[in-house]
Design a protein around this motif. Sequence first.
Motif, PDB file in Angstrom:
ATOM      1  N   ALA A 172       5.500   6.199   0.595  1.00 31.45           N
ATOM      2  CA  ALA A 172       4.586   6.659   1.637  1.00 31.45           C
ATOM      3  C   ALA A 172       3.203   6.064   1.417  1.00 31.45           C
ATOM      4  CB  ALA A 172       4.506   8.192   1.635  1.00 31.45           C
ATOM      5  N   ARG A 173       2.478   5.896   2.495  1.00 33.16           N
ATOM      6  CA  ARG A 173       1.062   5.525   2.415  1.00 33.16           C
ATOM      7  C   ARG A 173       0.280   6.480   3.320  1.00 33.16           C
ATOM      8  NH1 ARG A 173       1.747  -0.364   5.427  1.00 33.16           N
ATOM      9  NH2 ARG A 173       2.495   0.479   7.438  1.00 33.16           N
ATOM     10  N   ASN A 174      -1.021   6.504   3.129  1.00 31.81           N
ATOM     11  CA  ASN A 174      -1.896   7.393   3.906  1.00 31.81           C
ATOM     12  C   ASN A 174      -1.469   8.853   3.812  1.00 31.81           C
ATOM     13  OD1 ASN A 174      -3.383   5.130   4.815  1.00 31.81           O
ATOM     14  ND2 ASN A 174      -1.899   4.765   6.456  1.00 31.81           N
ATOM     15  N   GLY A 175      -0.904   9.227   2.663  1.00 33.86           N
ATOM     16  CA  GLY A 175      -0.561  10.637   2.425  1.00 33.86           C
ATOM     17  C   GLY A 175       0.614  11.159   3.228  1.00 33.86           C
ATOM     18  N   ALA A 176       1.468  10.273   3.761  1.00 31.19           N
ATOM     19  CA  ALA A 176       2.538  10.700   4.669  1.00 31.19           C
ATOM     20  C   ALA A 176       3.810  11.113   3.932  1.00 31.19           C
ATOM     21  CB  ALA A 176       2.839   9.586   5.665  1.00 31.19           C
ATOM     22  N   LEU A 177       3.681  11.836   2.824  1.00 32.69           N
ATOM     23  CA  LEU A 177       4.852  12.306   2.078  1.00 32.69           C
ATOM     24  C   LEU A 177       5.629  13.329   2.896  1.00 32.69           C
ATOM     25  CD1 LEU A 177       2.527  11.512  -0.036  1.00 32.69           C
ATOM     26  CD2 LEU A 177       3.831  12.873  -1.654  1.00 32.69           C
ATOM     27  N   SER A 178       6.913  13.446   2.634  1.00 34.52           N
ATOM     28  CA  SER A 178       7.720  14.493   3.250  1.00 34.52           C
ATOM     29  C   SER A 178       7.552  15.775   2.441  1.00 34.52           C
ATOM     30  CB  SER A 178       9.196  14.085   3.274  1.00 34.52           C
ATOM     31  OG  SER A 178      10.006  15.208   3.590  1.00 34.52           O
ATOM     32  N   THR A 179       6.837  16.736   2.995  1.00 33.33           N
ATOM     33  CA  THR A 179       6.620  17.982   2.260  1.00 33.33           C
ATOM     34  C   THR A 179       7.920  18.789   2.163  1.00 33.33           C
ATOM     35  OG1 THR A 179       5.902  19.145   4.261  1.00 33.33           O
ATOM     36  CG2 THR A 179       4.199  18.092   2.935  1.00 33.33           C
ATOM     37  N   GLY A 185       0.782  -1.228   0.000  1.00 33.98           N
ATOM     38  CA  GLY A 185       0.000   0.000   0.000  1.00 33.98           C
ATOM     39  C   GLY A 185       0.810   1.272   0.000  1.00 33.98           C
ATOM     40  N   PHE A 186       2.118   1.173  -0.252  1.00 34.68           N
ATOM     41  CA  PHE A 186       2.961   2.363  -0.297  1.00 34.68           C
ATOM     42  C   PHE A 186       3.028   2.913  -1.714  1.00 34.68           C
ATOM     43  CE2 PHE A 186       4.329   0.581   3.662  1.00 34.68           C
ATOM     44  CZ  PHE A 186       4.828   1.640   4.408  1.00 34.68           C
ATOM     45  N   ARG A 187       2.969   4.221  -1.820  1.00 36.07           N
ATOM     46  CA  ARG A 187       3.151   4.919  -3.091  1.00 36.07           C
ATOM     47  C   ARG A 187       4.619   5.295  -3.228  1.00 36.07           C
ATOM     48  NH1 ARG A 187       1.245  11.209  -3.775  1.00 36.07           N
ATOM     49  NH2 ARG A 187       2.653  11.740  -5.511  1.00 36.07           N
ATOM     50  N   GLN A 188       5.248   4.907  -4.312  1.00 35.31           N
ATOM     51  CA  GLN A 188       6.614   5.349  -4.566  1.00 35.31           C
ATOM     52  C   GLN A 188       6.532   6.747  -5.172  1.00 35.31           C
ATOM     53  OE1 GLN A 188       9.073   3.037  -7.231  1.00 35.31           O
ATOM     54  NE2 GLN A 188      10.945   4.079  -6.570  1.00 35.31           N
ATOM     55  N   TYR A 189       6.578   7.748  -4.296  1.00 33.17           N
ATOM     56  CA  TYR A 189       6.395   9.114  -4.787  1.00 33.17           C
ATOM     57  C   TYR A 189       7.707   9.757  -5.214  1.00 33.17           C
ATOM     58  CZ  TYR A 189       7.881  11.074  -0.222  1.00 33.17           C
ATOM     59  OH  TYR A 189       8.579  11.425   0.907  1.00 33.17           O
ATOM     60  N   GLU A 190       8.826   9.053  -4.944  1.00 34.75           N
ATOM     61  CA  GLU A 190      10.147   9.523  -5.364  1.00 34.75           C
ATOM     62  C   GLU A 190      11.040   8.306  -5.494  1.00 34.75           C
ATOM     63  OE1 GLU A 190      14.270  11.025  -4.913  1.00 34.75           O
ATOM     64  OE2 GLU A 190      13.198   9.737  -3.508  1.00 34.75           O
ATOM     65  N   VAL A 191      12.139   8.436  -6.213  1.00 35.82           N
ATOM     66  CA  VAL A 191      12.992   7.290  -6.520  1.00 35.82           C
ATOM     67  C   VAL A 191      13.286   6.435  -5.286  1.00 35.82           C
ATOM     68  CG1 VAL A 191      15.319   6.639  -7.242  1.00 35.82           C
ATOM     69  CG2 VAL A 191      14.055   8.350  -8.556  1.00 35.82           C
ATOM     70  N   SER A 192      13.596   7.070  -4.160  1.00 35.50           N
ATOM     71  CA  SER A 192      13.979   6.324  -2.955  1.00 35.50           C
ATOM     72  C   SER A 192      12.948   6.360  -1.849  1.00 35.50           C
ATOM     73  CB  SER A 192      15.306   6.882  -2.400  1.00 35.50           C
ATOM     74  OG  SER A 192      16.349   6.751  -3.343  1.00 35.50           O
ATOM     75  N   ASN A 193      11.823   7.043  -2.048  1.00 39.80           N
ATOM     76  CA  ASN A 193      10.899   7.302  -0.945  1.00 39.80           C
ATOM     77  C   ASN A 193       9.500   6.763  -1.221  1.00 39.80           C
ATOM     78  OD1 ASN A 193      12.242   9.248   1.217  1.00 39.80           O
ATOM     79  ND2 ASN A 193      13.066   9.743  -0.793  1.00 39.80           N
TER      80      ASN A 193
END
Length: 442
Positions: free
Chosen positions: A278-285, A268-276
């Motif tokens: 997140a799930r449940n919207g917990a991206l590093s802003t 359930g994790f989104r690969q929002y960046e090459v190395s990062n």
Amino acid sequence: MVLSRAAARSYVAAAKAAQRRHRVDGTGKSPSPPPASQRAALYVHWPYCEKRCSYCHFNKYIPRGVEEAAMRNCLVIEAQTLLRFSGVRRVDSVFFGGGTPSLASPHTVAAVLEAVAQAAHLPADSEVTLEANPTSAPSPKLAGFGAAGVNRLSIGLQSLDDTELQLLGRTHSARDALQTLAEARRLFPGRVSVDLMLGLPAQKVGPWLGQLQELLRHCDDHLSLYQLSLERGTALFAQVQQGTLPAPDPELAAEMYQEGRAILQEAGFRQYEVSNFARNGALSTHNWTYWQCGQYLGIGPGAHGRFMPHGAEGYVREARIQTLEPDNWMKEVMLFGHGTRKRVPLSKLELLEECVALGLRTDVGITHQHWQRFEPQLTLWDVFGASREVKELLQQGLLLLDHRGLRCSWKGLAVLDSLLLTLLPLLQEAWQQRVPSPVTEG
């Protein structure tokens, strides 16, 4: 754990400073957002560590003793000075990195945040992240950081194998790491990130995937996978060069990465960046600001920043590097208000190159609207649309160029470095054709 009186006083002071910060923040109503040129993220570098890890090449120092009050005072002064120089009116996020910032006291964190809030608008719900090592972050101290204004933790876990942790020179065990992670999740639910390294010497795919599966039973909603980079000057580099350790196998590392990201996607994790991930919207802003080529101020010894100086004509940005050595940096801050050692003006082309190289690290890529902020005349279609090489990458399913913009596919994210070898020269060529070369006098 029983708190010493000194530690208890430090935590109480941190909490009081945080309360003052929220009062400075005002009525709770956010002012109208300033333009992008007046917004920035803020990075604060704490340069001290208990021990130098065998793989680390960051700017860090192992002191006999730290004059924390002096360091705190200088961090506050430099933050105020660079906020004034930059004309930044709103700070969207703050990141305390290092070194090992969890060795600092919560009072230092609170003092910096209070200074920022007095010099610019720091919304009460801004992301404030602190990097923590398991052995320097007991539960009462983590709670103290929370009272000081920290609302997100990044834990340098690195491995769940004690032999690997010893190889990396870490001071914690796998058990220490999981205990700290559990306490962090209790205090900062949904706001805890962990790092896991891959591609170590002699590391095998199966056991590493087992570590990842184990970590998934304990982790929060953000996880980073980092491949070991052997850097000259580190103990690991020397050991590999001398033949006492085998060189990491790049093919095995690629297999770990591919299988690891598939496991995280299934979890359930989104690969929002090459190395990062997140799930449940917990991206590093905060990190998102870097990848979107936003402005950021670097505070502390060796910190890097990129911002447009106040009063500069046009959209001009410069890269700044602060003096590396803490004692020299503090002397400069006391003399000049800041310890900037180097200022490098960035050309428009260099800014666009960063926009491509950083933006394509994310799953969103570069939207047309985002690109137009930096270059309103030369579109993404103009630069890449007619290229035979790009068309081949589109056909191979590595890139997408459409009404949304330019981005990597899931498959393309894994080979971004090779894609940039094609894309950056195309940008340079398009820019040269658009802008006449200056006439030089012979």
